[in-house]
Scaffold this motif. Structure first.
Motif, PDB file in Angstrom:
ATOM      1  N   LEU A 104      20.564  57.260  55.861  1.00 17.26           N
ATOM      2  CA  LEU A 104      19.293  57.514  55.174  1.00 17.26           C
ATOM      3  C   LEU A 104      19.222  56.674  53.903  1.00 17.26           C
ATOM      4  O   LEU A 104      20.180  56.011  53.540  1.00 17.26           O
ATOM      5  N   GLY A 105      18.090  56.754  53.223  1.00 19.99           N
ATOM      6  CA  GLY A 105      18.001  56.069  51.924  1.00 19.99           C
ATOM      7  C   GLY A 105      16.665  55.432  51.692  1.00 19.99           C
ATOM      8  O   GLY A 105      15.618  56.020  51.972  1.00 19.99           O
ATOM      9  N   GLU A 106      16.730  54.217  51.184  1.00 23.55           N
ATOM     10  CA  GLU A 106      15.524  53.467  50.851  1.00 23.55           C
ATOM     11  C   GLU A 106      15.582  52.120  51.552  1.00 23.55           C
ATOM     12  O   GLU A 106      16.622  51.456  51.531  1.00 23.55           O
ATOM     13  N   GLU A 107      14.455  51.682  52.086  1.00 25.47           N
ATOM     14  CA  GLU A 107      14.395  50.304  52.566  1.00 25.47           C
ATOM     15  C   GLU A 107      14.556  49.380  51.370  1.00 25.47           C
ATOM     16  O   GLU A 107      14.279  49.768  50.228  1.00 25.47           O
ATOM     17  N   SER A 108      14.898  48.134  51.633  1.00 27.26           N
ATOM     18  CA  SER A 108      15.170  47.239  50.503  1.00 27.26           C
ATOM     19  C   SER A 108      13.928  47.000  49.647  1.00 27.26           C
ATOM     20  O   SER A 108      14.040  46.802  48.440  1.00 27.26           O
ATOM     21  N   ILE A 109      12.747  47.042  50.243  1.00 29.47           N
ATOM     22  CA  ILE A 109      11.535  46.727  49.464  1.00 29.47           C
ATOM     23  C   ILE A 109      11.183  47.837  48.465  1.00 29.47           C
ATOM     24  O   ILE A 109      10.315  47.669  47.618  1.00 29.47           O
ATOM     25  N   LEU A 110      11.868  48.954  48.524  1.00 26.19           N
ATOM     26  CA  LEU A 110      11.555  50.032  47.577  1.00 26.19           C
ATOM     27  C   LEU A 110      12.292  49.882  46.243  1.00 26.19           C
ATOM     28  O   LEU A 110      12.118  50.679  45.332  1.00 26.19           O
ATOM     29  N   SER A 111      13.125  48.854  46.132  1.00 26.52           N
ATOM     30  CA  SER A 111      13.715  48.541  44.824  1.00 26.52           C
ATOM     31  C   SER A 111      13.527  47.046  44.598  1.00 26.52           C
ATOM     32  O   SER A 111      12.972  46.353  45.439  1.00 26.52           O
ATOM     33  N   GLY A 112      13.995  46.556  43.455  1.00 23.77           N
ATOM     34  CA  GLY A 112      13.813  45.145  43.141  1.00 23.77           C
ATOM     35  C   GLY A 112      12.647  44.959  42.184  1.00 23.77           C
ATOM     36  O   GLY A 112      12.066  45.932  41.693  1.00 23.77           O
ATOM     37  N   GLU A 113      12.316  43.687  41.940  1.00 19.54           N
ATOM     38  CA  GLU A 113      11.299  43.397  40.926  1.00 19.54           C
ATOM     39  C   GLU A 113       9.967  44.053  41.249  1.00 19.54           C
ATOM     40  O   GLU A 113       9.470  43.947  42.370  1.00 19.54           O
ATOM     41  N   ALA A 114       9.426  44.734  40.267  1.00 20.82           N
ATOM     42  CA  ALA A 114       8.114  45.389  40.351  1.00 20.82           C
ATOM     43  C   ALA A 114       8.075  46.514  41.384  1.00 20.82           C
ATOM     44  O   ALA A 114       6.993  46.957  41.750  1.00 20.82           O
ATOM     45  N   HIS A 115       9.212  46.969  41.849  1.00 19.43           N
ATOM     46  CA  HIS A 115       9.233  48.057  42.824  1.00 19.43           C
ATOM     47  C   HIS A 115       9.925  49.277  42.210  1.00 19.43           C
ATOM     48  O   HIS A 115      11.085  49.578  42.496  1.00 19.43           O
ATOM     49  N   CYS A 116       9.154  49.924  41.352  1.00 28.47           N
ATOM     50  CA  CYS A 116       9.657  51.075  40.618  1.00 28.47           C
ATOM     51  C   CYS A 116       9.164  52.343  41.302  1.00 28.47           C
ATOM     52  O   CYS A 116       8.143  52.326  41.985  1.00 28.47           O
ATOM     53  N   ARG A 117       9.897  53.426  41.101  1.00 25.85           N
ATOM     54  CA  ARG A 117       9.475  54.698  41.693  1.00 25.85           C
ATOM     55  C   ARG A 117       9.497  55.783  40.620  1.00 25.85           C
ATOM     56  O   ARG A 117      10.380  55.812  39.782  1.00 25.85           O
ATOM     57  N   ALA A 118       8.512  56.679  40.689  1.00 26.02           N
ATOM     58  CA  ALA A 118       8.463  57.763  39.708  1.00 26.02           C
ATOM     59  C   ALA A 118       9.325  58.932  40.166  1.00 26.02           C
ATOM     60  O   ALA A 118       9.899  59.646  39.359  1.00 26.02           O
ATOM     61  N   GLU A 119       9.400  59.139  41.469  1.00 25.04           N
ATOM     62  CA  GLU A 119      10.207  60.231  42.012  1.00 25.04           C
ATOM     63  C   GLU A 119      11.373  59.619  42.765  1.00 25.04           C
ATOM     64  O   GLU A 119      11.212  58.643  43.486  1.00 25.04           O
ATOM     65  N   LEU A 120      12.529  60.234  42.650  1.00 26.16           N
ATOM     66  CA  LEU A 120      13.730  59.593  43.182  1.00 26.16           C
ATOM     67  C   LEU A 120      14.294  60.280  44.417  1.00 26.16           C
ATOM     68  O   LEU A 120      15.448  60.063  44.776  1.00 26.16           O
ATOM     69  N   GLY A 121      13.479  61.108  45.048  1.00 23.81           N
ATOM     70  CA  GLY A 121      13.964  61.767  46.260  1.00 23.81           C
ATOM     71  C   GLY A 121      14.035  60.794  47.431  1.00 23.81           C
ATOM     72  O   GLY A 121      13.604  59.640  47.335  1.00 23.81           O
ATOM     73  N   LEU A 122      14.589  61.266  48.563  1.00 26.78           N
ATOM     74  CA  LEU A 122      14.571  60.454  49.778  1.00 26.78           C
ATOM     75  C   LEU A 122      13.116  60.335  50.233  1.00 26.78           C
ATOM     76  O   LEU A 122      12.433  61.349  50.363  1.00 26.78           O
ATOM     77  N   PRO A 123      12.623  59.120  50.467  1.00 25.19           N
ATOM     78  CA  PRO A 123      11.225  58.986  50.877  1.00 25.19           C
ATOM     79  C   PRO A 123      10.975  59.520  52.299  1.00 25.19           C
ATOM     80  O   PRO A 123      11.924  59.755  53.061  1.00 25.19           O
ATOM     81  N   GLY A 124       9.681  59.670  52.645  1.00 23.68           N
ATOM     82  CA  GLY A 124       9.271  60.062  53.998  1.00 23.68           C
ATOM     83  C   GLY A 124       9.834  61.418  54.384  1.00 23.68           C
ATOM     84  O   GLY A 124      10.022  62.302  53.548  1.00 23.68           O
ATOM     85  N   ALA A 125      10.098  61.569  55.694  1.00 32.40           N
ATOM     86  CA  ALA A 125      10.569  62.862  56.209  1.00 32.40           C
ATOM     87  C   ALA A 125      12.082  62.869  56.399  1.00 32.40           C
ATOM     88  O   ALA A 125      12.616  63.584  57.245  1.00 32.40           O
ATOM     89  N   GLN A 126      12.792  62.071  55.605  1.00 26.35           N
ATOM     90  CA  GLN A 126      14.246  61.976  55.802  1.00 26.35           C
ATOM     91  C   GLN A 126      14.974  63.287  55.488  1.00 26.35           C
ATOM     92  O   GLN A 126      15.924  63.652  56.172  1.00 26.35           O
ATOM     93  N   LEU A 127      14.488  63.977  54.451  1.00 25.22           N
ATOM     94  CA  LEU A 127      15.149  65.229  54.102  1.00 25.22           C
ATOM     95  C   LEU A 127      14.938  66.261  55.209  1.00 25.22           C
ATOM     96  O   LEU A 127      15.862  67.011  55.564  1.00 25.22           O
ATOM     97  N   GLU A 128      13.738  66.260  55.775  1.00 25.31           N
ATOM     98  CA  GLU A 128      13.455  67.174  56.898  1.00 25.31           C
ATOM     99  C   GLU A 128      14.393  66.856  58.059  1.00 25.31           C
ATOM    100  O   GLU A 128      14.916  67.749  58.721  1.00 25.31           O
ATOM    101  N   LEU A 129      14.595  65.574  58.292  1.00 23.08           N
ATOM    102  CA  LEU A 129      15.498  65.172  59.383  1.00 23.08           C
ATOM    103  C   LEU A 129      16.908  65.699  59.102  1.00 23.08           C
ATOM    104  O   LEU A 129      17.551  66.305  59.973  1.00 23.08           O
TER     105      LEU A 129
END
Ligand code: NOJ
Length: 742
Positions: free
Chosen positions: A472-497
């Protein structure tokens, strides 16, 4: 700070009286003003093409450097035009963001930092350099040594974490790996210390944002890695995009002329960031492009990347007297010196067959070792890991990142090729041949998917397996230059999985691939074991498989604090104590406050009602398959004077039954100081390999100057008095002693 010094006094402080400088000056004397400005201009490549416009500009000496051209034929042809057809034959320097590998991709820098292994990182940088040089690149925009205390900031992936000492050690190792001890060596490339300064302190973790950093913090926290890289001979520097206390770095003469050149004696050159000179107008500190060019060159930015303010306006600015020609001369000299050092005048062309093959077995082996040492084991219960040899027949391998050759490479991999990636699924299949089988279900199309249609198939696979490995985790495009996130949980339905899989009752091992610390609280709850593997690069699969199968033990340590929730940010280990530090006794959870409780400030301390004061995991944390015990901590020199070296020793024992590596960390605290100092500061570390039952005495030597801190307005000083010192396996180490500086 800007107002405290005069620019004119500093301009003449530059220019090093060396043989190199004489060569550069000699050449400079032959140059027209247009040719000089040409050296200060870096343009983007044309992706294997050479337009007529480019050809003409190179021939006229109007370009000094090209970035993002990686086709060797094109590089050699552009170089031929520069060397053979331009009036003075000054070679171009070809640059690229070779951030964590060229073709052989290593873990993202934050992952490499989790190895706490400067020697290994130096090797990785050398591989990256040799591969890049083999196509004609002689300059990379790395290492990025921005202290990053905010995991919302996407570029934390490219950083070496939150600590000034660790970042300095690892940044210098990378610079050394890129540059070797001689830039002219075959396979050496110029490094670039970036981004000077404070880029990682962007407000709210939003990329490019303002930073407000008091002098005390600038010197004690943000400057040290840059100073260390200057001392190590880094060839180039890059400003940050942001403004630092109101002055955008790209126009900040105090930073580049006073601190970098005058105080630290930097002798390389400074390249702007992409269009960051043009952006001085957008920041609102220059009325137009002409003003932007003037500000930047006066600030000491030698070369302009991508935008054309220098090319368009510098000549006019010199003619009008707004910019002295001596300033241009200085910038040109800075650049020519590095071109001479790189041996570009003697060897301008590249022949790939002079170099080892890209992705050679040696390169891949270093990438695998780096990926393995970067993995941080955060939880391991019910003996979930390593998988019990010979006692499992079926593994369910589930999740969007189990078999995705692209995503595991991470951010900034312009030249990485997923075709060469070995995924965890492929590596497990390869390692388990004939012994056990895997059943792979992707379950979610990407890490961001919410479509649960494939969950039943995943659950079926889990039920039939002896253990489940979830990727699980983040695809590469969710970090890097200009790819900031306000919430740091697992994206999508990964936690449900994960929750659904956990309900099957099978042992659940979660491998998290991500470009930043994630808020993993719930993921931990539903996993028996959890490893943070960052984005591990080309050889991430075999590295993870080795750990899962117990062929080696995890030894990575967090280079950055893992918050419990993004609301705790900024949260970092080397914070200041405050006058009311939080304690177990003083903490009251929001649900435990009586209704209509009277308001009082007595006994109050510094914490969140709903998120406490502790992070999920502290800086330096990481488990192993074995147990390490520290004992017998002794300061051989409990009283030291200025000029002395503190000698401390500790006994480290492997008391488990697995051969493994541990990173022993030494922290100090200045117990009484003139200004508030951090509750702990990392000052040294050692990576040690011990067999089961083996113990070893580790000795640390700490020159007293390493205890110095910067006192605003005064400078660096070591204050006499008591210090506490801890040694252990993370920043919460308890074993401690005291010593005194007289
Ligand atoms: C912008 C980034 O901030 C910098 O780090 C990078 O080197 C340049 N672009 C060139 O790609």
């Amino acid at each position: 700070m800007l107002s405290l010094f005069t620019l004119s006094g500093l301009l003449c402080a530059q220019g090093l009286d060396t043989e190199l400088d004489r060569k550069a000056t000699e050449l400079l004397q032959k140059m027209t003003i247009a040719e000089k400005i040409g050296q200060l201009s870096q343009v983007n490549g044309e992706y294997g093409q050479i337009t007529d416009g480019m050809r003409i500009r190179v021939r006229e000496g109007k370009i000094g450097s090209v970035l993002n051209e990686v086709d060797t034929k094109t590089i050699n042809e552009l170089q031929r035009i520069a060397v053979e057809e331009s009036r003075l034959g000054i070679p171009l320097i070809f640059a690229r963001d070779v951030i964590h590998g060229f073709k052989t991709i290593f873990p993202i820098p934050l992952g490499q930092a989790a190895t706490w292994n400067p020697g290994l990182m130096e090797k990785a940088a050398r591989v990256a350099a040799v591969e890049a040089a083999s196509v004609g690149l002689r300059w990379t925009f790395a290492p990025m040594i921005d202290i990053s205390r905010d995991p919302r900031w996407g570029r934390i992936a490219e950083s070496l974490g939150e600590d000034p000492y660790l970042t300095s050690e690892l940044g210098v190792a990378m610079a050394r790996g890129f540059q070797e001890d001689n830039l002219a060596n075959k396979g050496a490339i110029a490094a670039c210390a970036k981004h000077f300064v404070g880029y990682g302190a962007a407000e709210g973790g939003r990329d490019y944002n303002s930073t407000n950093i008091p002098e005390n913090e600038l010197y004690n926290t943000y400057f040290p890695p840059f100073k260390a890289c200057v001392d190590a001979g880094v060839a180039t520097f890059m400003p940050s995009f942001n403004d630092v206390n109101g002055a955008p770095a790209s126009g900040n003469a105090w930073l580049f002329r006073k601190v970098l050149r005058q105080d630290w004696g930097f002798g390389g050159f400074v390249v702007s960031d992409w269009e960051s000179i043009r952006q001085l107008e957008v920041h609102g500190v220059a009325a137009g492009q002409e003003g932007a060019a003037q500000q930047a060159i006066m600030a000491g930015i030698d070369m302009e990347m991508a935008s054309g303010a220098y090319a368009a306006y510098l000549q006019k600015l010199v003619e009008s007297g707004a910019v002295p020609e001596s300033v241009i001369n200085e910038a040109v000299r800075n650049i020519l010196r590095i071109k001479f050092q790189l041996g570009l005048f003697e060897n301008p062309y590249t022949n790939p067959s002079d170099f080892p093959a890209l992705l050679s077995p040696e390169h891949l082996a270093i990438a695998e070792e780096a990926a393995m040492q970067s993995c941080v084991l955060l939880k391991n219960e019910k003996a979930a890991l390593p998988l019990p040899e010979g006692r499992f027949k079926k593994l369910a391998v589930i999740g969007p990142l189990a078999d995705d050759p692209y995503e595991q490479l991470g951010t900034w991999i312009f030249d990485g090729d997923p075709q060469h990636t070995v995924t965890p699924l492929a590596a497990l299949d390869n390692a388990l041949q004939g012994q056990a089988e895997t059943h792979f279900v992707k379950a979610l199309e990407t890490t961001r998917s919410y479509d649960q249609a494939a969950f039943p198939e995943a659950l079926q696979a889990a039920r039939e397996a002896d253990a489940v490995i979830l990727f699980l985790g983040e695809e590469s495009i969710l970090s890097g230059e200009a790819h900031c996130r306000a919430e740091l949980g697992l994206p999508g339905a990964q936690l449900e999985l994960l929750k659904a899989v956990a309900q099957t009752g099978r042992p659940v091992i979660s491998i998290i691939m991500a470009g930043r610390p994630l808020a993993l609280g719930e993921a931990l709850e539903y996993s028996d074991a959890l490893i943070v593997a960052w984005h591990p690069g080309t050889m991430g699969g075999p590295a993870i498989a080795r750990l899962l199968l117990g062929l080696d033990a995890p030894s990575g340590k967090l280079p950055v604090t893992f918050p419990a929730t993004s609301g705790q940010i900024p949260i970092y280990y080397n914070h200041k104590p405050t006058g009311k530090p939080a304690t177990e006794e003083s903490y009251v959870h929001i649900d435990d406050i009586p209704v209509r409780a009277p308001q009082t400030s007595i006994g109050n301390t510094s914490y969140y009602l709903d998120a406490g004061y502790k992070p999920l995991f502290p800086f330096g944390f990481g488990l192993s398959y074995t147990r390490f015990e520290y004992s017998n901590l002794q300061a051989a020199t409990p009283m030291i004077n200025s000029g002395d070296t503190l000698v401390v020793s500790v006994e480290l024992a492997n008391t488990g039954d697995f051969e493994a590596e541990e990173v022993a960390q030494l922290y100090i605290r200045d117990l009484v100081s003139s200004i508030v100092r951090p509750v702990r500061e990392l000052k040294a570390f050692q990576r040690v390999r011990l067999k089961p039952g083996e113990s070893r005495k580790l000795t640390f030597n700490l020159p007293v100057e390493q205890l110095a801190y910067y006192y605003p307005g005064t400078g660096w000083k070591v204050e006499p008095g008591q210090f506490r010192l801890w040694i252990g396996g993370d920043s919460n180490a308890e074993l401690n002693t005291t010593f005194e500086v007289r």
